[in-house]
Scaffold this motif. Sequence first.
Motif, PDB file in Angstrom:
ATOM      1  N   ASN A 191       5.097 -22.640  31.917  1.00  0.00           N
ATOM      2  CA  ASN A 191       3.961 -21.732  32.104  1.00  0.00           C
ATOM      3  C   ASN A 191       4.138 -20.510  31.202  1.00  0.00           C
ATOM      4  OD1 ASN A 191       1.727 -21.282  34.392  1.00  0.00           O
ATOM      5  ND2 ASN A 191       2.572 -19.298  33.801  1.00  0.00           N
ATOM      6  N   GLU A 236       0.309 -23.589  29.172  1.00  0.00           N
ATOM      7  CA  GLU A 236      -0.517 -22.692  28.345  1.00  0.00           C
ATOM      8  C   GLU A 236       0.058 -22.535  26.941  1.00  0.00           C
ATOM      9  OE1 GLU A 236       0.659 -21.673  31.379  1.00  0.00           O
ATOM     10  OE2 GLU A 236      -1.043 -21.022  32.617  1.00  0.00           O
ATOM     11  N   GLU A 263      -0.957  -9.310  40.242  1.00  0.00           N
ATOM     12  CA  GLU A 263      -2.030  -8.991  41.187  1.00  0.00           C
ATOM     13  C   GLU A 263      -2.518 -10.315  41.758  1.00  0.00           C
ATOM     14  OE1 GLU A 263      -4.119  -5.120  40.072  1.00  0.00           O
ATOM     15  OE2 GLU A 263      -4.113  -6.213  38.183  1.00  0.00           O
ATOM     16  N   SER A 296      -4.017 -16.244  28.924  1.00  0.00           N
ATOM     17  CA  SER A 296      -4.375 -15.571  30.180  1.00  0.00           C
ATOM     18  C   SER A 296      -5.509 -16.314  30.900  1.00  0.00           C
ATOM     19  CB  SER A 296      -4.793 -14.122  29.918  1.00  0.00           C
ATOM     20  OG  SER A 296      -6.080 -14.084  29.327  1.00  0.00           O
ATOM     21  N   ALA A 297      -5.966 -17.421  30.320  1.00  0.00           N
ATOM     22  CA  ALA A 297      -7.074 -18.181  30.941  1.00  0.00           C
ATOM     23  C   ALA A 297      -6.634 -18.715  32.305  1.00  0.00           C
ATOM     24  CB  ALA A 297      -7.483 -19.333  30.030  1.00  0.00           C
ATOM     25  N   PRO A 298      -7.557 -18.669  33.279  1.00  0.00           N
ATOM     26  CA  PRO A 298      -7.199 -19.152  34.613  1.00  0.00           C
ATOM     27  C   PRO A 298      -7.194 -20.681  34.680  1.00  0.00           C
ATOM     28  CG  PRO A 298      -9.458 -18.328  34.595  1.00  0.00           C
ATOM     29  CD  PRO A 298      -8.942 -18.187  33.198  1.00  0.00           C
ATOM     30  N   TYR A 309       1.310  -5.042  33.426  1.00  0.00           N
ATOM     31  CA  TYR A 309       2.058  -4.208  34.374  1.00  0.00           C
ATOM     32  C   TYR A 309       3.493  -4.675  34.196  1.00  0.00           C
ATOM     33  CZ  TYR A 309      -2.153  -2.422  36.622  1.00  0.00           C
ATOM     34  OH  TYR A 309      -3.338  -1.781  36.875  1.00  0.00           O
ATOM     35  N   ALA A 327       2.107 -16.696  30.405  1.00  0.00           N
ATOM     36  CA  ALA A 327       1.000 -15.789  30.727  1.00  0.00           C
ATOM     37  C   ALA A 327       1.384 -14.346  30.403  1.00  0.00           C
ATOM     38  CB  ALA A 327       0.634 -15.908  32.211  1.00  0.00           C
ATOM     39  N   LYS A 370       0.509 -15.251  41.531  1.00  0.00           N
ATOM     40  CA  LYS A 370       0.129 -16.119  40.407  1.00  0.00           C
ATOM     41  C   LYS A 370       1.241 -17.116  40.085  1.00  0.00           C
ATOM     42  CE  LYS A 370      -3.208 -12.851  38.601  1.00  0.00           C
ATOM     43  NZ  LYS A 370      -3.663 -12.005  37.506  1.00  0.00           N
TER      44      LYS A 370
HETATM   45  C1  LIG Z   1      -3.098  -8.522  28.043  1.00  0.00           C
HETATM   46  C2  LIG Z   1      -3.187  -9.019  29.456  1.00  0.00           C
HETATM   47  C3  LIG Z   1      -2.406  -8.419  30.432  1.00  0.00           C
HETATM   48  C4  LIG Z   1      -2.443  -8.878  31.758  1.00  0.00           C
HETATM   49  N1  LIG Z   1      -1.672  -8.250  32.700  1.00  0.00           N
HETATM   50  C5  LIG Z   1      -1.659  -8.691  33.972  1.00  0.00           C
HETATM   51  C6  LIG Z   1      -0.826  -8.061  34.936  1.00  0.00           C
HETATM   52  O1  LIG Z   1      -0.092  -7.117  34.668  1.00  0.00           O
HETATM   53  N2  LIG Z   1      -0.844  -8.567  36.197  1.00  0.00           N
HETATM   54  C7  LIG Z   1      -1.624  -9.612  36.541  1.00  0.00           C
HETATM   55  O2  LIG Z   1      -1.592 -10.017  37.719  1.00  0.00           O
HETATM   56  N3  LIG Z   1      -2.419 -10.238  35.638  1.00  0.00           N
HETATM   57  C8  LIG Z   1      -2.441  -9.806  34.365  1.00  0.00           C
HETATM   58  N4  LIG Z   1      -3.227 -10.430  33.432  1.00  0.00           N
HETATM   59  C9  LIG Z   1      -3.969 -11.642  33.809  1.00  0.00           C
HETATM   60  C10 LIG Z   1      -3.042 -12.867  33.800  1.00  0.00           C
HETATM   61  O3  LIG Z   1      -2.494 -13.070  32.509  1.00  0.00           O
HETATM   62  C11 LIG Z   1      -3.830 -14.114  34.218  1.00  0.00           C
HETATM   63  O4  LIG Z   1      -4.251 -13.977  35.555  1.00  0.00           O
HETATM   64  C12 LIG Z   1      -3.043 -15.403  34.054  1.00  0.00           C
HETATM   65  O5  LIG Z   1      -3.898 -16.503  34.265  1.00  0.00           O
HETATM   66  C13 LIG Z   1      -1.882 -15.491  34.997  1.00  0.00           C
HETATM   67  O6  LIG Z   1      -1.210 -16.677  34.678  1.00  0.00           O
HETATM   68  P1  LIG Z   1      -0.234 -17.455  35.646  1.00  0.00           P
HETATM   69  O7  LIG Z   1      -1.008 -17.759  36.928  1.00  0.00           O
HETATM   70  O8  LIG Z   1       0.077 -18.683  34.846  1.00  0.00           O
HETATM   71  O9  LIG Z   1       0.983 -16.598  35.905  1.00  0.00           O
HETATM   72  C14 LIG Z   1      -3.265  -9.977  32.107  1.00  0.00           C
HETATM   73  C15 LIG Z   1      -4.061 -10.573  31.114  1.00  0.00           C
HETATM   74  C16 LIG Z   1      -4.027 -10.110  29.806  1.00  0.00           C
HETATM   75  C17 LIG Z   1      -4.885 -10.743  28.745  1.00  0.00           C
END
Ligand SMILES: Cc1cc2nc3c(=O)[nH]c(=O)nc-3n(C[C@H](O)[C@H](O)[C@H](O)COP(=O)(O)O)c2cc1C
Length: 201
Positions: A39, A102, A61, A93-95, A45, A41, A64
């Motif tokens: 994975n 990814e 948040e 960052s796509a859901p 934060y 992403a 995830k």
């Molecule tokens: C530049 C950027 C920063 C991000 N920062 C956060 C973050 O700090 N916390 C968060 O929960 N999601 C953040 N996101 C959204 C996650 O990347 C997104 O929800 C992603 O699908 C999570 O992937 P995962 O479920 O594979 O961990 C960010 C997206 C981008 C494009």
Amino acid sequence: MFYDTRDNSRTLPHDPFKAIMAPRPIGWITSISAKGEINLAPYSYFNGVLSRPNLVMFSSEGYKDSVRNIEETGEFVCNLATWDLRDAMNSTSAPVARGVNEMERAGLAPAASKLVKPPRVAASPAALECKMLQIVPLKDLDGKALDGHVVIGRVIGVYIDDRFIHDGRLDTAAMKPIARCGYDEYAVVEKMFKMTRPTSP
Ligand SMILES: Cc1cc2nc3c(=O)[nH]c(=O)nc-3n(C[C@H](O)[C@H](O)[C@H](O)COP(=O)(O)O)c2cc1C
């Protein structure tokens, strides 16, 4: 202007919090599930929280996939997001469903990490190989659980592309790291300036 975040007195249409808390470094996190699924992403934060030893944290948040994987397997890698990799970073960052790689989806080649199982992004000029120390569930003022989860990790391995080491120092500006700001805004670091810390009088 001034507003109290606990009521609805904010008159700006969008919460400016992230635009104030800017620029934020991006932890582009590789993790692996118990089943061995990779994975990747981005998390802005994200920051370093201690120097000796090197500790990092990122906050999710919602619970995830990255957090779930790290809870399962205890390891992750923070890849440096750069100007050249900005579109690939954004696409990760796509859901997408859990289990979707990814890294592959973004056309990024993996490179084996030295000390942990999750691979690093081969094209990223720096990567921190981490072991999970704690996952801290966040709570509000009234003690009620918030759906926020802070992952704290101990950096055990550091990869740096040698091309960015000049005279024994890392040339940060040459890597062009990108950082997240508010709304859809980003910053790119291309120029540094120096200041020497004052010594005690
Ligand atoms: C530049 C950027 C920063 C991000 N920062 C956060 C973050 O700090 N916390 C968060 O929960 N999601 C953040 N996101 C959204 C996650 O990347 C997104 O929800 C992603 O699908 C999570 O992937 P995962 O479920 O594979 O961990 C960010 C997206 C981008 C494009």
